[in-house]
Design a protein around this motif. Structure first.
Motif, PDB file in Angstrom:
ATOM      1  N   VAL A 167      53.891  24.079  43.839  1.00  0.00           N
ATOM      2  CA  VAL A 167      52.843  23.542  45.360  1.00  0.00           C
ATOM      3  C   VAL A 167      53.191  21.943  45.512  1.00  0.00           C
ATOM      4  O   VAL A 167      53.103  21.491  46.666  1.00  0.00           O
ATOM      5  CB  VAL A 167      51.639  23.912  45.224  1.00  0.00           C
ATOM      6  CG1 VAL A 167      50.909  23.424  46.366  1.00  0.00           C
ATOM      7  CG2 VAL A 167      51.609  25.600  45.526  1.00  0.00           C
ATOM      8  N   VAL A 168      52.663  21.186  44.330  1.00  0.00           N
ATOM      9  CA  VAL A 168      52.602  19.890  44.537  1.00  0.00           C
ATOM     10  C   VAL A 168      53.904  18.924  44.494  1.00  0.00           C
ATOM     11  O   VAL A 168      54.033  17.740  44.910  1.00  0.00           O
ATOM     12  CB  VAL A 168      51.843  19.284  43.484  1.00  0.00           C
ATOM     13  CG1 VAL A 168      50.239  19.782  43.383  1.00  0.00           C
ATOM     14  CG2 VAL A 168      52.242  19.264  42.090  1.00  0.00           C
ATOM     15  N   ILE A 169      55.273  19.710  44.343  1.00  0.00           N
ATOM     16  CA  ILE A 169      56.322  19.043  44.278  1.00  0.00           C
ATOM     17  C   ILE A 169      56.643  18.218  45.469  1.00  0.00           C
ATOM     18  O   ILE A 169      56.635  18.993  46.645  1.00  0.00           O
ATOM     19  CB  ILE A 169      57.593  20.093  44.118  1.00  0.00           C
ATOM     20  CG1 ILE A 169      57.449  20.512  42.385  1.00  0.00           C
ATOM     21  CG2 ILE A 169      58.786  19.397  44.122  1.00  0.00           C
ATOM     22  CD1 ILE A 169      58.345  21.590  42.202  1.00  0.00           C
ATOM     23  N   GLY A 170      56.838  17.100  45.422  1.00  0.00           N
ATOM     24  CA  GLY A 170      57.087  16.376  46.873  1.00  0.00           C
ATOM     25  C   GLY A 170      56.003  15.982  47.740  1.00  0.00           C
ATOM     26  O   GLY A 170      56.040  15.513  48.739  1.00  0.00           O
ATOM     27  N   THR A 171      54.788  16.407  47.140  1.00  0.00           N
ATOM     28  CA  THR A 171      53.484  16.048  47.974  1.00  0.00           C
ATOM     29  C   THR A 171      52.671  14.894  47.193  1.00  0.00           C
ATOM     30  O   THR A 171      51.573  14.410  47.798  1.00  0.00           O
ATOM     31  CB  THR A 171      52.567  17.165  48.112  1.00  0.00           C
ATOM     32  OG1 THR A 171      52.097  17.564  46.864  1.00  0.00           O
ATOM     33  CG2 THR A 171      53.413  18.401  48.861  1.00  0.00           C
ATOM     34  N   GLN A 172      52.763  14.733  46.030  1.00  0.00           N
ATOM     35  CA  GLN A 172      51.887  13.791  45.141  1.00  0.00           C
ATOM     36  C   GLN A 172      52.142  12.203  45.787  1.00  0.00           C
ATOM     37  O   GLN A 172      53.352  11.932  45.788  1.00  0.00           O
ATOM     38  CB  GLN A 172      52.436  13.847  43.787  1.00  0.00           C
ATOM     39  CG  GLN A 172      51.780  14.968  43.166  1.00  0.00           C
ATOM     40  CD  GLN A 172      50.276  14.966  42.457  1.00  0.00           C
ATOM     41  OE1 GLN A 172      50.298  14.316  41.663  1.00  0.00           O
ATOM     42  NE2 GLN A 172      49.498  16.088  42.968  1.00  0.00           N
ATOM     43  N   ALA A 173      51.130  11.723  45.805  1.00  0.00           N
ATOM     44  CA  ALA A 173      51.100  10.329  46.116  1.00  0.00           C
ATOM     45  C   ALA A 173      51.211   9.366  45.048  1.00  0.00           C
ATOM     46  O   ALA A 173      52.019   8.520  44.830  1.00  0.00           O
ATOM     47  CB  ALA A 173      49.940   9.874  47.108  1.00  0.00           C
ATOM     48  N   LYS A 174      50.371   9.692  44.127  1.00  0.00           N
ATOM     49  CA  LYS A 174      50.241   8.752  42.839  1.00  0.00           C
ATOM     50  C   LYS A 174      51.245   9.229  41.650  1.00  0.00           C
ATOM     51  O   LYS A 174      51.475  10.215  41.861  1.00  0.00           O
ATOM     52  CB  LYS A 174      48.743   8.989  42.241  1.00  0.00           C
ATOM     53  CG  LYS A 174      47.871   8.186  42.928  1.00  0.00           C
ATOM     54  CD  LYS A 174      46.274   8.468  42.304  1.00  0.00           C
ATOM     55  CE  LYS A 174      45.922   9.936  42.637  1.00  0.00           C
ATOM     56  NZ  LYS A 174      44.705  10.099  42.042  1.00  0.00           N
ATOM     57  N   GLN A 175      51.556   8.237  41.131  1.00  0.00           N
ATOM     58  CA  GLN A 175      52.595   8.440  39.922  1.00  0.00           C
ATOM     59  C   GLN A 175      52.083   9.153  39.108  1.00  0.00           C
ATOM     60  O   GLN A 175      52.903   9.949  38.297  1.00  0.00           O
ATOM     61  CB  GLN A 175      53.118   6.976  39.640  1.00  0.00           C
ATOM     62  CG  GLN A 175      54.348   6.575  40.364  1.00  0.00           C
ATOM     63  CD  GLN A 175      55.443   7.433  40.467  1.00  0.00           C
ATOM     64  OE1 GLN A 175      55.824   8.518  39.570  1.00  0.00           O
ATOM     65  NE2 GLN A 175      56.290   7.020  41.705  1.00  0.00           N
ATOM     66  N   TRP A 176      50.798   9.048  38.622  1.00  0.00           N
ATOM     67  CA  TRP A 176      50.249   9.748  37.522  1.00  0.00           C
ATOM     68  C   TRP A 176      49.791  11.162  38.247  1.00  0.00           C
ATOM     69  O   TRP A 176      49.326  11.320  39.377  1.00  0.00           O
ATOM     70  CB  TRP A 176      48.933   9.121  37.318  1.00  0.00           C
ATOM     71  CG  TRP A 176      48.661   9.748  35.809  1.00  0.00           C
ATOM     72  CD1 TRP A 176      47.263  10.560  35.679  1.00  0.00           C
ATOM     73  CD2 TRP A 176      48.877   9.640  34.648  1.00  0.00           C
ATOM     74  NE1 TRP A 176      47.287  10.992  34.268  1.00  0.00           N
ATOM     75  CE2 TRP A 176      48.245  10.225  33.850  1.00  0.00           C
ATOM     76  CE3 TRP A 176      50.237   8.929  34.254  1.00  0.00           C
ATOM     77  CZ2 TRP A 176      48.742  10.611  32.403  1.00  0.00           C
ATOM     78  CZ3 TRP A 176      50.497   8.928  32.718  1.00  0.00           C
ATOM     79  CH2 TRP A 176      49.640  10.026  31.857  1.00  0.00           C
ATOM     80  N   LEU A 177      50.441  12.228  37.349  1.00  0.00           N
ATOM     81  CA  LEU A 177      50.265  13.591  38.251  1.00  0.00           C
ATOM     82  C   LEU A 177      48.841  13.922  37.925  1.00  0.00           C
ATOM     83  O   LEU A 177      48.445  13.934  36.764  1.00  0.00           O
ATOM     84  CB  LEU A 177      51.378  14.595  37.259  1.00  0.00           C
ATOM     85  CG  LEU A 177      51.689  15.816  37.892  1.00  0.00           C
ATOM     86  CD1 LEU A 177      52.154  15.576  39.016  1.00  0.00           C
ATOM     87  CD2 LEU A 177      52.461  16.643  36.889  1.00  0.00           C
ATOM     88  N   TYR A 222      50.632  23.265  52.483  1.00  0.00           N
ATOM     89  CA  TYR A 222      50.024  22.279  51.684  1.00  0.00           C
ATOM     90  C   TYR A 222      50.401  20.848  52.398  1.00  0.00           C
ATOM     91  O   TYR A 222      49.793  19.898  52.113  1.00  0.00           O
ATOM     92  CB  TYR A 222      50.309  22.545  50.476  1.00  0.00           C
ATOM     93  CG  TYR A 222      49.669  21.496  49.411  1.00  0.00           C
ATOM     94  CD1 TYR A 222      48.524  22.047  48.799  1.00  0.00           C
ATOM     95  CD2 TYR A 222      50.042  20.156  48.989  1.00  0.00           C
ATOM     96  CE1 TYR A 222      47.802  21.373  48.183  1.00  0.00           C
ATOM     97  CE2 TYR A 222      49.528  19.461  48.082  1.00  0.00           C
ATOM     98  CZ  TYR A 222      48.374  20.018  47.720  1.00  0.00           C
ATOM     99  OH  TYR A 222      47.507  19.125  46.754  1.00  0.00           O
ATOM    100  N   PHE A 223      51.597  20.708  52.788  1.00  0.00           N
ATOM    101  CA  PHE A 223      52.089  19.494  53.555  1.00  0.00           C
ATOM    102  C   PHE A 223      51.010  19.198  54.674  1.00  0.00           C
ATOM    103  O   PHE A 223      51.271  18.173  55.000  1.00  0.00           O
ATOM    104  CB  PHE A 223      53.456  19.759  53.953  1.00  0.00           C
ATOM    105  CG  PHE A 223      54.444  19.361  52.913  1.00  0.00           C
ATOM    106  CD1 PHE A 223      54.670  17.934  52.462  1.00  0.00           C
ATOM    107  CD2 PHE A 223      55.519  20.059  52.637  1.00  0.00           C
ATOM    108  CE1 PHE A 223      55.418  17.420  51.639  1.00  0.00           C
ATOM    109  CE2 PHE A 223      56.626  19.934  51.757  1.00  0.00           C
ATOM    110  CZ  PHE A 223      56.405  18.442  51.248  1.00  0.00           C
ATOM    111  N   GLU A 261      52.519  23.620  40.240  1.00  0.00           N
ATOM    112  CA  GLU A 261      53.381  22.642  39.946  1.00  0.00           C
ATOM    113  C   GLU A 261      54.436  22.790  41.275  1.00  0.00           C
ATOM    114  O   GLU A 261      55.013  21.827  41.781  1.00  0.00           O
ATOM    115  CB  GLU A 261      54.284  22.611  38.728  1.00  0.00           C
ATOM    116  CG  GLU A 261      53.640  22.114  37.552  1.00  0.00           C
ATOM    117  CD  GLU A 261      54.081  22.129  36.416  1.00  0.00           C
ATOM    118  OE1 GLU A 261      53.834  21.573  35.424  1.00  0.00           O
ATOM    119  OE2 GLU A 261      54.911  23.337  36.009  1.00  0.00           O
TER     120      GLU A 261
END
Ligand code: ATP
Ligand code: MG
Lengths: 518, 315
Positions: free
Chosen positions: A112-122, A166-167, A110
């Motif tokens: 790691v993905v903060i701020g990187t997700q494109a889709k609204q659905w996690l 990750y970015f 979690e």
């Protein structure tokens, strides 16, 4: 520098990121004073300087955390408007901060993905795949679902680094990433950084360790009191030159010490067991003794029980079985303040969480925990004059860089925070000093000073339990070396009777008998 | 006492449990979202009261209960917006801002009500034709179960549905993850380029809207009029339920139902002549919350940065 080596699209050698006449003033300090630095594409550029020299401030300006009062930042020759870290991220700049920027109750993945997700659905499957690949590729064993707050500082550092990678950044800024890594971890990180540099990544690295600078960097920029002293090609200089540029004088890089004069034991830990309930590790029948006038260095990979040992000795946690005696008194079940009154000084590894009240002033932190002493208070009323005098003296001897003793501690630079703790803990003529990574984040002059002070305390008759992942430090200071592995002391030896390699083997869990097969 | 435990009384208690729990559930799930973003909105009591009033006003003026709900949402949301401005932008102390807005909500609703409905020194006490329960066909014919679960107000179904919805939102969406991260460590999010202020606005306004709807249940469904003490401490209880629920949606459902059940039981007991001090009941949620806090202390899910304003570059 192979300036002419043009490989593919990324043309190494040309300036990619430039700070031009950057000035940043904080109340009472000019943190950056007309700073000019040019970072070239695909180089590893070190920023070097004493504590408070302005390295983090400069990095924060390049990352959009601060806006410069004067001057500007150029990316590939174009002025770059950085109003927030988001602008920097969009420009392909990533940064790993000196102090962790993690969300402790959340899992590694979690974070790691903060701020990187494109889709609204996690959707964590893609992230999990990449993370597991990362970890496998770089040989790191961290459970992606582990709660970050329960990881060791070293593991948290890896999470920070992977989080930034990750970015998919083009320019990576690392602010003292090696301060909490083990020697193996550092080698590993450097291998990765070199590989990434060769693949075209531009890396800006802040560190105090000259050996690391020499090992890794292509060029170095040295800062002193907010000003650039100069930028040099690493190949043209040696450690001594860099130290001189940094400090402005010759620096002794070796702490000399006389033979030890060991007296009565001040710390006797016998067979203690401690369950891991807080994520700070467990102990499994650990025994160790420290005599007065002796420095016992505990070497080990982080996460093998150092935190638990620290907690047990200072009384934050109590072992289920076994016993602890300090200066002959049983303290197995004693509360921390009781233990402190026996003359125990402690320097915790996590200075922000355990060592300091960040919103208090510097002088309050300098007497924190000692406020009941006669010197500082009478009948519960604090003696301001004494406190001010003590604070002024500490700020002077430890060269704590702060505009005033009343400054809010939060605003000090990383190394200066550590100096406050050292000044406070070493002030009361302690009988036993428990120091966990005492020179983490300190510049060479301060490191030299702290090490000298620890030796002085030992010569005065204090016992020192020194836990460090810096093997050089262990070898330099210890009269005896104990290796901690999996919650136990697996080897005890003297520095002259062993080698770095042997200690490294023990740290990795190899016993004497199967060393041959390794 | 013997006839107390008759079938119909017990059934009545269960039916009432859901009715009493509804405004708590709606307000508490909203507050959970707000607090997840790090902002403690202490003005729930006032926000619910304002929502109860604006909902009533619009419904009474237009004769349309659904428009009344919109009015309640707008009233609650407006107070939420004020809270967001004060805490996320101006960064006033959240406790102070919440308490001030609480008074503003309460006072505003009373004052507005009087100025609309007072004539010649006397208040007319108008009523609306309130919501009827929405009977689910077939399912409501199941004995007992039907009456308890499938013959309730729309707002009750809505409140119960908001529990899984809030859970899914907070735990399974990107936005929810970001909100929770902000609540624990805004700086870490800022450094990842996640905008703090816009998300806190969204969360706090949402919390205000939900509190407004919770209030509207009292004036448009549970009752049919507005009066000064209509919320009667439910805003504070909703706040306590969020803590009792340890910031988890499922526990908030449990907490709301537990409180609904206790109050329903107490009301029945009173109706059958058993005398119980009602103050005890009012204190119960807080006592239970303290017990829950003690039991949960090592597993507390409290947003770590709750009530702490964030300024970039303060280290
Ligand atoms: N937000 C702030 N408010 C006030 N003073 C600040 C702030 N940030 C930094 N400073 C001051 O600016 C100076 C430079 O700090 P900086 O953190 O850049 O040093 P550094 O070179 O990174 O040192 P270290 O090696 O100890 O991390 C210090 O004197 C510090 O106290
Ligand atoms: Mg720094």
């Amino acid at each position: 520098m192979a300036d002419t080596d043009q490989s593919g699209a990324a043309a190494p050698g040309e300036n990619i990121l430039v700070a031009e006449e950057v000035t940043k003033v904080f109340p009472g300090v000019v943190a950056n004073d007309s700073v000019n630095v040019a970072i070239r594409r695909a180089e590893i550029h070190c920023l070097l300087g004493e504590n408070g020299a302005g390295k983090t401030t400069l990095a924060d300006i390049l990352y959009g955390v601060y806006q410069p009062d004067e001057g500007r930042v150029l990316l590939e020759g174009e002025p770059l408007e950085l109003n927030s870290p988001r602008d920097a991220i969009e420009a392909g700049i990533g940064m790993v901060h000196q102090h962790f920027e993690l969300v402790p109750p959340m899992s590694v993945i979690e974070n790691v993905v903060i701020g990187t997700q494109a889709k609204q659905w996690l959707d964590l499957t893609e992230a999990r795949r990449r993370l597991e690949e990362f970890f496998a590729d770089y040989d790191v064993e961290i459970d992606p679902d582990a709660e970050v707050g329960r990881l060791s500082v070293g593991e948290q550092q890896w999470v920070e680094i992977f989080k930034t990678l990750y970015f998919g950044v083009e320019i990576l800024i690392l602010d003292e990433p090696t301060a909490v890594l083990t020697p193996q971890g550092i080698d590993e990180l450097f291998r990765i950084l070199r590989r990434m540099r060769d693949e075209g990544l531009t890396i800006i690295l802040i560190t105090h360790k000259l050996k690391e600078v020499m090992d890794l960097s292509d060029r170095v920029t040295v800062l002193r009191r907010g000003k650039v002293v100069g930028t040099v090609d690493t190949a043209d200089v040696d450690q001594r030159d860099l130290a001189r540029m940094m400090v402005g004088r010759e620096v002794l890089m070796q702490a000399d010490k006389a033979a030890s004069n060991v007296g009565e034991p001040v710390l006797e830990v016998e067979e203690i067991h401690l369950e891991s309930d807080t994520g700070r590790g467990s102990l499994d029948g650990l025994s160790i003794t420290v005599g007065s006038g002796e420095i016992v260095g505990v070497a080990g990979v982080s996460g093998n029980g150092q935190n638990a040992l620290f907690d047990a000795v200072v009384g934050v946690r109590h072992p289920e079985t076994g016993s602890i005696r300090i200066t002959g008194q049983d303290t197995t079940e004693s509360a921390p303040h009781r233990i402190a009154t026996l003359g125990v000084a402690s320097v915790p590894a996590d200075r922000i969480a355990q060592g300091l009240m960040m919103d208090f002033s510097v002088k309050e932190n300098l007497v924190l925990g000692n406020q009941r002493e006669r010197q500082f208070s009478r009948a519960g009323i604090l003696n301001r004059g004494q406190i001010d005098a003590f604070a002024a003296e500490s700020i002077d001897t430890y060269e704590i860089k702060t505009p005033s003793a009343s400054q809010i501690t939060r605003t000090l630079s990383g190394g200066n925070l550590q100096k406050i703790i050292m000044a406070r803990e070493l002030s009361g003529q302690p009988q036993l000093i428990v120091a966990h990574q005492p020179t983490r984040g300190l510049d060479i002059a301060a490191t030299e000073y702290v090490r000298r002070r620890l030796i002085q305390e030992r010569d005065r008759g204090a016992g020192v339990l020194l836990m460090s992942e810096d093997l050089d430090e262990i070898f330099q200071l210890s009269d005896r070396i104990a290796v901690i592995y999996d919650g136990r002391i697996v080897a005890v030896t003297e520095p002259d009777a062993t080698t770095l390699e042997q200690i490294g083997m023990h740290m990795a869990g190899a016993s004497d008998t199967d060393r041959g097969s390794q | 006492m013997e006839d107390f435990f008759t079938y119909s009384v017990i059934l009545g208690i269960f039916v009432a449990t859901f009715k009493i729990a509804t405004p708590l559930l709606i307000a508490a799930t909203g507050e959970l979202v707000a607090e997840s973003s790090g902002i403690l909105n202490l003005s729930l009591e006032g926000t619910m009261t304002l929502g109860a009033f604006t909902g009533f006003l619009v419904a009474n003026e237009t004769g349309n209960l659904w428009l009344g709900l919109v009015g309640a949402a707008v009233g609650g949301g407006a107070l939420g917006l004020l809270m967001a401005v004060m805490t996320a932008t101006v960064k006033v102390n959240q406790i102070v801002a919440g308490l001030a807005l609480n008074i503003l909500g309460l006072g505003g609703a009373f004052f507005w009500y009087r100025s609309v409905y007072e004539e010649g020194g006397a208040v007319a006490f108008p009523t609306v034709d309130r919501f009827q329960t929405a009977t689910v066909p077939l399912l409501s014919d199941i004995p007992a179960v039907g009456e308890v679960f499938f013959d309730q107000h729309w707002l009750t179904y809505f409140g119960v549905l908001m529990v899984p919805a809030t859970f899914i939102f907070l735990n399974r969406t990107k936005y929810g993850l970001e909100l929770r991260s902000i609540g624990h460590n805004p700086e870490a999010c800022d450094m990842r380029g996640v905008g703090i202020i816009s998300r806190q606005y969204t969360a706090v306004i949402y919390g205000g809207v939900m509190a407004g709807l919770g209030g509207a249940y009292l004036s448009l469904a549970g009752g049919n009029q507005f009066f000064d003490d209509i919320v009667a401490g439910r805003g504070w209880i909703a706040l306590a339920i969020v803590i009792f629920g340890n910031w988890r949606a499922s526990w908030i459902l449990g907490g709301s139902l537990l409180f609904g059940f206790l109050e329903a039981t107490q009301l029945s007991l009173q109706a059958s002549g058993v005398d119980l001090p009602y103050q005890l009941l009012l204190a119960l949620p807080f006592i239970l919350t303290i017990v829950a806090l003690v039991l949960n202390r090592s597993r507390s899910q409290v947003p770590l940065a709750l009530t702490i304003p964030y300024h970039r570059g303060e280290r």
